[in-house]
Write a protein that holds these residues in place. Structure first.
Motif, mmCIF file in Angstrom:
data_model
loop_
_atom_site.group_PDB
_atom_site.id
_atom_site.type_symbol
_atom_site.label_atom_id
_atom_site.label_comp_id
_atom_site.label_asym_id
_atom_site.label_seq_id
_atom_site.Cartn_x
_atom_site.Cartn_y
_atom_site.Cartn_z
ATOM 1 N N GLY A 228 -39.726 -61.174 -4.447
ATOM 2 C CA GLY A 228 -40.251 -60.816 -3.131
ATOM 3 C C GLY A 228 -41.574 -60.089 -3.179
ATOM 4 N N ARG A 229 -41.800 -59.231 -4.202
ATOM 5 C CA ARG A 229 -43.015 -58.414 -4.255
ATOM 6 C C ARG A 229 -44.152 -59.088 -5.025
ATOM 7 N NH1 ARG A 229 -39.008 -54.685 -5.438
ATOM 8 N NH2 ARG A 229 -39.642 -54.534 -7.632
ATOM 9 N N THR A 230 -43.917 -60.272 -5.580
ATOM 10 C CA THR A 230 -44.972 -60.966 -6.320
ATOM 11 C C THR A 230 -45.926 -61.667 -5.354
ATOM 12 O OG1 THR A 230 -43.644 -62.984 -6.526
ATOM 13 C CG2 THR A 230 -43.423 -61.342 -8.266
ATOM 14 N N ARG A 231 -47.016 -62.211 -5.897
ATOM 15 C CA ARG A 231 -48.002 -62.899 -5.066
ATOM 16 C C ARG A 231 -47.349 -64.082 -4.337
ATOM 17 N NH1 ARG A 231 -53.266 -65.331 -7.934
ATOM 18 N NH2 ARG A 231 -51.907 -67.097 -8.391
ATOM 19 N N GLY A 232 -47.455 -64.097 -3.016
ATOM 20 C CA GLY A 232 -46.811 -65.156 -2.246
ATOM 21 C C GLY A 232 -45.306 -65.144 -2.390
ATOM 22 N N GLY A 233 -44.727 -63.954 -2.554
ATOM 23 C CA GLY A 233 -43.310 -63.809 -2.881
ATOM 24 C C GLY A 233 -42.331 -64.536 -1.980
ATOM 25 N N ALA A 328 -42.308 -76.669 -8.125
ATOM 26 C CA ALA A 328 -42.382 -76.127 -6.762
ATOM 27 C C ALA A 328 -42.807 -74.660 -6.786
ATOM 28 C CB ALA A 328 -41.029 -76.281 -6.073
ATOM 29 N N PHE A 329 -42.284 -73.913 -7.749
ATOM 30 C CA PHE A 329 -42.635 -72.503 -7.908
ATOM 31 C C PHE A 329 -44.133 -72.361 -8.198
ATOM 32 C CE2 PHE A 329 -42.508 -68.267 -9.760
ATOM 33 C CZ PHE A 329 -41.470 -67.654 -9.061
ATOM 34 N N TRP A 330 -44.651 -73.217 -9.078
ATOM 35 C CA TRP A 330 -46.060 -73.194 -9.450
ATOM 36 C C TRP A 330 -46.949 -73.547 -8.244
ATOM 37 C CZ3 TRP A 330 -49.528 -71.445 -12.583
ATOM 38 C CH2 TRP A 330 -50.710 -72.130 -12.844
ATOM 39 N N MET A 331 -46.504 -74.508 -7.456
ATOM 40 C CA MET A 331 -47.273 -74.921 -6.273
ATOM 41 C C MET A 331 -47.452 -73.758 -5.298
ATOM 42 S SD MET A 331 -48.199 -78.170 -6.366
ATOM 43 C CE MET A 331 -47.781 -79.776 -7.040
ATOM 44 N N VAL A 332 -46.378 -73.050 -5.014
ATOM 45 C CA VAL A 332 -46.489 -71.957 -4.042
ATOM 46 C C VAL A 332 -47.292 -70.795 -4.627
ATOM 47 C CG1 VAL A 332 -44.352 -72.630 -2.893
ATOM 48 C CG2 VAL A 332 -44.262 -70.900 -4.687
ATOM 49 N N HIS A 333 -47.236 -70.626 -5.951
ATOM 50 C CA HIS A 333 -48.043 -69.587 -6.598
ATOM 51 C C HIS A 333 -49.529 -69.903 -6.435
ATOM 52 C CE1 HIS A 333 -49.002 -66.441 -9.532
ATOM 53 N NE2 HIS A 333 -49.843 -67.305 -10.097
ATOM 54 N N LEU A 334 -49.904 -71.163 -6.653
ATOM 55 C CA LEU A 334 -51.299 -71.555 -6.497
ATOM 56 C C LEU A 334 -51.743 -71.469 -5.045
ATOM 57 C CD1 LEU A 334 -51.543 -74.652 -8.897
ATOM 58 C CD2 LEU A 334 -52.261 -72.297 -9.339
ATOM 59 N N HIS A 339 -55.185 -68.730 -0.930
ATOM 60 C CA HIS A 339 -55.392 -68.120 0.387
ATOM 61 C C HIS A 339 -55.219 -66.604 0.368
ATOM 62 C CE1 HIS A 339 -55.694 -72.012 2.382
ATOM 63 N NE2 HIS A 339 -54.635 -72.407 1.697
ATOM 64 N N GLY A 340 -55.067 -66.021 -0.820
ATOM 65 C CA GLY A 340 -54.978 -64.576 -0.912
ATOM 66 C C GLY A 340 -53.739 -63.982 -0.275
ATOM 67 N N LEU A 341 -52.604 -64.690 -0.358
ATOM 68 C CA LEU A 341 -51.365 -64.205 0.258
ATOM 69 C C LEU A 341 -50.677 -63.205 -0.660
ATOM 70 C CD1 LEU A 341 -49.984 -67.584 1.648
ATOM 71 C CD2 LEU A 341 -51.446 -65.909 2.789
ATOM 72 N N THR A 342 -50.206 -62.137 -0.087
ATOM 73 C CA THR A 342 -49.579 -61.071 -0.866
ATOM 74 C C THR A 342 -48.057 -61.175 -0.799
ATOM 75 O OG1 THR A 342 -49.630 -59.589 1.039
ATOM 76 C CG2 THR A 342 -51.521 -59.537 -0.442
ATOM 77 N N GLY A 343 -47.404 -60.272 -1.510
ATOM 78 C CA GLY A 343 -45.944 -60.236 -1.507
ATOM 79 C C GLY A 343 -45.412 -59.255 -0.479
ATOM 80 N N MET A 344 -44.129 -58.998 -0.548
ATOM 81 C CA MET A 344 -43.466 -58.094 0.376
ATOM 82 C C MET A 344 -43.544 -56.660 -0.146
ATOM 83 S SD MET A 344 -40.131 -60.581 0.845
ATOM 84 C CE MET A 344 -39.341 -59.581 2.115
ATOM 85 N N LYS A 345 -43.308 -55.726 0.742
ATOM 86 C CA LYS A 345 -43.283 -54.324 0.348
ATOM 87 C C LYS A 345 -41.974 -54.010 -0.368
ATOM 88 C CE LYS A 345 -46.104 -52.942 4.320
ATOM 89 N NZ LYS A 345 -46.129 -52.136 5.570
ATOM 90 N N ARG A 346 -42.017 -52.977 -1.199
ATOM 91 C CA ARG A 346 -40.817 -52.582 -1.935
ATOM 92 C C ARG A 346 -39.670 -52.245 -0.976
ATOM 93 N NH1 ARG A 346 -39.627 -50.855 -7.053
ATOM 94 N NH2 ARG A 346 -41.818 -51.040 -7.652
ATOM 95 N N SER A 347 -39.997 -51.640 0.152
ATOM 96 C CA SER A 347 -38.959 -51.246 1.114
ATOM 97 C C SER A 347 -38.286 -52.445 1.766
ATOM 98 C CB SER A 347 -39.564 -50.348 2.196
ATOM 99 O OG SER A 347 -40.609 -51.040 2.885
ATOM 100 N N GLU A 348 -38.934 -53.631 1.684
ATOM 101 C CA GLU A 348 -38.386 -54.829 2.327
ATOM 102 C C GLU A 348 -37.526 -55.659 1.382
ATOM 103 O OE1 GLU A 348 -41.666 -56.154 5.578
ATOM 104 O OE2 GLU A 348 -42.270 -56.387 3.474
ATOM 105 N N THR A 349 -37.492 -55.285 0.128
ATOM 106 C CA THR A 349 -36.755 -56.094 -0.847
ATOM 107 C C THR A 349 -35.606 -55.300 -1.452
ATOM 108 O OG1 THR A 349 -38.244 -55.406 -2.625
ATOM 109 C CG2 THR A 349 -38.813 -57.425 -1.445
#
Length: 703
Positions: A228-233, A328-334, A339-349
């Motif tokens: 959840g907290r990784t890039r594009g989590g 599929a995992f690699w595709m969403v990572h790229l 697009h510079g998408l971030t992950g979720m906050k620690r409090s959300e996971t």
């Protein structure tokens, strides 16, 4: 579920123009819903009896199974679409006639064997009625595509003798066709319906009980905690959760409408485009059919068709399935990096570790299932024991929840384990296990919270019967194609075309088989797509030197890809209402995300070691496991390159020339010519190094 069944008498709004994606929630209005609910429980109870004791003739089991399928098909369609009680009653009467057709196999079992090949008028009438009801029931469930295809085969069966050679056959009378279709083991009651009546229903039930036990929540919490907290989590959570869910459900559309309810809105909230978010879920969910240990219904049919143990199918499917989800995992990572998408906050996971600590026992049935499958137990036995263990966990948890102290709870579980250990001293037998489950049912009925657990188990029985209808009816109607091909031998014509093409180029033969699978899969489920393609093309590929399991898995993969490919794209259609996006846009995005799924079958045909099969050309140089390692590494690099081509990003955005270089390197790794691997690895390394050097400080900071 029963409470919903007793609701308003108004017709229930249906989301799609057919029920291929499953029925709406509940079982219908008023007491009509109650009738469907208890019919579903009766169906599930019959299937459990068959799985546990297996003392009925196979033809009887198949007949009653088809009878229940037709009964519930017309009954539920009437419940959900009829505008009056008269319409619902008519639906149940038609379904009842179908049930009697199935029951006919039981009542006159000995007589039908005695007069095999010499049917009476009543036999012909029952067989004809059954054919009409299966065709009409399938049309109402799934639309016209599959019945029209099977109807064309039926027309050829009746009139093919008038066609020019080599398309003609010797001709068959009406009674020969009806007998072969409705009373033999190569028509409606062929291998697909046998598998539906045994393995498929049991594993649907197994998955339903695991869901009731809380497995979806466990998978979701672990996925959120890990990614959840990784890039594009959020998108990585969707891929991982759907992959894990696929290990127990084996249904792509079911995954979309269950896991997707949570993951698609989550991805959209964190910046993913609606079409891309739905495409991720559709791609990951369809992969559930190839993810061991349960996989999809096709895997059981494949094992039965090839005459191999189910564990062999599981072993062969394992590495390609992991590669599919890694892609599929690699595709969403790229995409997230682009697009510079971030992950979720620690409090959300949530914490993945705490989720496993709290729900580790839910993994036990799945672990037991895998162990028994690889130890050589039959899927029927392994599934029955896995189901019994799941029920024991559900009921045991409800019983211990009402106990006053933790010590007493531990005493209960230890005592239950000792009882099971004592009973399994000479091997686990069905009757003692059933006695343990029955004992837990009695205890649960008298403790606080136990009745709720029992009602939940009862609902799972009814829901499993409802879920099995679409799969079962598809298995029944494709019996027309199997029966026609077995009696006329027309499959050899297409096989000879593939072999003739393959003598010039195996690659062209594979392309032809791929296109056939995708075209056949446009609008029809994976099961009939696989059965048709496997019957037509897989034997021809095997004669061209492709390992038998690889040739069948090749057809299987593209049957799945057909559900992601527009214009129909059934998985995309199921995701569209959740994402509130056009299904065609979702389908094109899913094709892009699943690009590796389109090439993995070519990889394992040319490198059978990827499926742990003998015959890999590199095995002579590197040994078997060396060939497996090389094939896996090549496949990983290839899908990484295809991801870069599809998304257009690695460390920075790729130019058109860089994409073309990546595509050329990937094709080299798929190729089978001198120095192709060397060229592929050199181009890959050069491109990665070039991209690394092109990174700008602003890009690094954005990533």
């Amino acid at each position: 579920m029963l409470e919903k069944a007793e609701g308003s008498a108004e017709p229930i709004k249906v989301e799609f123009d057919n029920f291929e994606h499953g029925f709406p929630e509940g079982f219908g209005p008023g007491w009509w819903g109650t009738l469907a609910y208890w019919t579903g429980i009766a169906f599930a109870t019959f299937q459990l009896y068959v799985a546990a004791f297996n003392d009925l003739p196979s033809q009887v089991v198949r007949g009653v199974h088809v009878g229940f399928l037709v009964l519930l098909t017309f009954g539920l369609i009437g419940n959900f679409t009829a505008k009056s009680n008269v319409g619902r009653a008519l639906g149940w009467l038609i379904g009842g006639a179908g049930f009697l057709c199935g029951l006919y196999q039981w009542i006159f079992y000995a007589d039908l064997i005695a007069r095999d090949g010499d049917p009476t008028r009543l036999d012909l009438a029952v067989g004809t009625l059954l054919a009409v009801l299966i065709f009409e029931g399938t049309r109402r469930l799934m639309g016209a595509a599959l019945p029209l295809m099977c109807g064309a085969c039926l027309v050829y069966w009746f009139f093919g003798q008038y066609l020019p050679s080599p398309l003609n056959h010797r001709g068959y009378d009406f009674d020969q066709i009806v007998t072969h279709l409705s009373f033999g083991t190569e028509g409606f009651y062929g291998v697909p319906i046998y598998v539906s009546a045994t393995y498929i229903f049991l594993f649907i039930l197994f998955g339903s009980f695991l869901e009731r036990a809380g497995m979806i929540q466990l998978f979701t919490d672990v996925s959120l905690g890990l990614f959840g907290r990784t890039r594009g989590g959020p998108a990585k959570v969707a891929v991982f959760a759907s992959g894990m869910m696929g290990t127990i459900s084996g249904s792509g559309v079911a995954n979309v409408v269950t896991v997707g309810q949570f993951t698609i809105p989550l991805m959209i909230r964190f910046g993913y485009r609606r079409a891309f978010a739905a495409g991720v879920e559709a791609t990951a969910s369809m992969g559930g059919q190839i993810m061991p240990p349960v996989m999809g219904a096709v895997a059981f049919i494949m094992a039965e068709t090839l005459g191999v143990q189910y564990s062999e199918i599981v072993k062969a499917a394992a590495i390609p399935a992991i590669l599919y989800f890694a892609s599929a995992f690699w595709m969403v990572h790229l995409e997230a990096g682009k697009h510079g998408l971030t992950g979720m906050k620690r409090s959300e996971t949530p914490s993945a570790w705490k989720a496993l600590v709290n729900g580790w026992y839910l993994v036990l049935p799945l672990a037991a299932l895998v162990y028994m499958l690889f130890e050589g137990f039959t899927p029927l036995y392994a599934g029955s024991m896995g189901l019994a263990l799941t029920v024991a966990l559900i009921l045991g948890a409800s019983i211990t929840a009402g106990l006053p102290t933790t010590v007493i709870r531990y005493v209960f579980w230890i005592g239950l384990a000792l009882v099971v250990a004592a009973l399994s001293h000479d091997g686990l037998q069905i009757v003692p296990v059933a006695c343990v489950v029955f004992g837990l049912i009695l205890i649960a009925a008298f403790v606080r919270g136990g009745l709720a657990a029992l009602r939940s188990c009862r609902d799972s029985l009814a829901e499993s019967a409802k879920s099995a209808i679409t799969v079962g009816m598809a298995c029944a109607i494709v019996g027309v194609i199997i029966g026609m091909m077995s009696q006329t031998g027309v499959g050899t014509i297409f096989g000879s075309w593939v072999i003739g093409l393959g003598e010039k180029s195996l690659f062209l033969a594979l392309i032809m088989t791929m296109l056939l699978s995708i075209l056949l899969g446009t609008g029809i489920p994976t099961i009939p797509t696989y059965i048709i393609t496997a019957a037509l093309a897989a034997p021809a590929l095997a004669k061209l030197g492709v390992p038998l399991i690889a040739s069948h898995m090749f057809a299987f993969y593209y049957g799945i890809m057909a559900d992601l490919s527009p214009p129909v794209a059934l998985a995309a259609l199921a995701a569209a209402p959740i994402a509130k996006e056009n299904p065609d846009k979702i389908g094109w995005e899913a094709m892009r995300i699943a690009l590796a799924g389109y090439v993995i079958p070519f990889i394992f045909v040319y490198s059978p070691a990827l499926m742990l099969q003998a015959g890999d050309p590199m095995a002579a140089k590197l040994g078997f496991y060396g060939a497996v390692a090389l094939a896996s590494f090549k496949a990983l690099v290839a899908i990484a390159l295809f991801g870069m081509v599809a998304i257009g990003f690695l460390f920075t955005r790729l130019t058109l020339i860089e994409r073309l270089v990546a595509l050329g390197a990937a094709m080299c790794l798929l190729g089978d010519f001198a120095f192709s691997d060397t060229a592929g690895f050199v181009l890959s390394a050069g491109l990665v190094l070039w991209q690394w050097r092109q990174r700008s400080p602003a890009t690094v900071e954005a990533v």
